[in-house]
Design an enzyme around this catalytic site. Structure first.
Site, PDB file in Angstrom:
ATOM      1  N   CYS A  84      19.289  39.254  44.368  1.00 22.33           N
ATOM      2  CA  CYS A  84      19.974  38.738  45.555  1.00 22.33           C
ATOM      3  C   CYS A  84      19.064  37.946  46.484  1.00 22.33           C
ATOM      4  CB  CYS A  84      20.592  39.898  46.334  1.00 22.33           C
ATOM      5  SG  CYS A  84      19.330  41.027  46.941  1.00 22.33           S
TER       6      CYS A  84
ATOM      7  N   CYS B 170      19.713  47.138  44.477  1.00 26.06           N
ATOM      8  CA  CYS B 170      19.150  47.188  45.833  1.00 26.06           C
ATOM      9  C   CYS B 170      18.159  48.352  45.964  1.00 26.06           C
ATOM     10  CB  CYS B 170      20.256  47.349  46.862  1.00 26.06           C
ATOM     11  SG  CYS B 170      21.657  46.265  46.591  1.00 26.06           S
TER      12      CYS B 170
HETATM   13 FE1  FES Z   1      20.196  42.401  48.301  1.00 24.01          FE
HETATM   14 FE2  FES Z   1      21.321  44.760  48.362  1.00 24.01          FE
HETATM   15  S1  FES Z   1      22.310  42.876  48.054  1.00 24.01           S
HETATM   16  S2  FES Z   1      19.243  44.291  48.561  1.00 24.01           S
END
Ligand code: FES
Length: 127
Positions: free
Chosen positions: A33, A102
């Protein structure tokens, strides 16, 4: 999407911040992400006496970092290296599958901070 324990931890995270006179610092990015996490630690006689985190990440990243930093305080550096994201997720009673990545941030940032600590120790020995 998150369970109660994750939401509570996110709403009241422990160990947020940055230790200025740290003994080790680790900063990692999440390939999935693009979020970033930084963990700083204090170490005395090979035991982690304090750990703090800063994150540019989602609620799962904040909650897992809070739990992971709390777990490693009081551990030896070797014990802390064995902390896995799976253990943190278990403590939080689960994360949605798309949020498991994450939880890897905190584990990696702790490992990175310990490596930094060891590097600094070696440099001191070589002086
Ligand atoms: Fe990036 Fe959770 S979406 S750390």
């Amino acid at each position: 999407m998150y369970n109660k324990k994750v939401m509570e931890t996110f709403a009241n995270p422990q160990n947020v911040g940055y230790i200025e006179d740290n003994d080790g610092a680790g900063k990692v990015g999440n390939a999935t992400c693009g979020d970033i996490m930084e963990i700083t630690i204090k170490v005395k006689d090979n035991v982690i006496t304090d750990a703090k985190f800063r994150t540019f990440g989602c609620a799962a990243a904040v909650a897992t970092s809070s739990v992971a930093t709390s777990m490693v305080i009081g551990m030896t550096v070797d014990e802390a290296l064995k902390l896995t994201n799976a253990k943190v997720v278990e403590y939080l009673e689960g994360l949605p599958p798309q949020k498991i990545h994450c939880s890897v941030l905190a584990e990696e940032a702790i490992k990175e901070a310990i490596e930094d600590y060891r590097r600094r120790q070696k440099d001191k020995e070589n002086k």
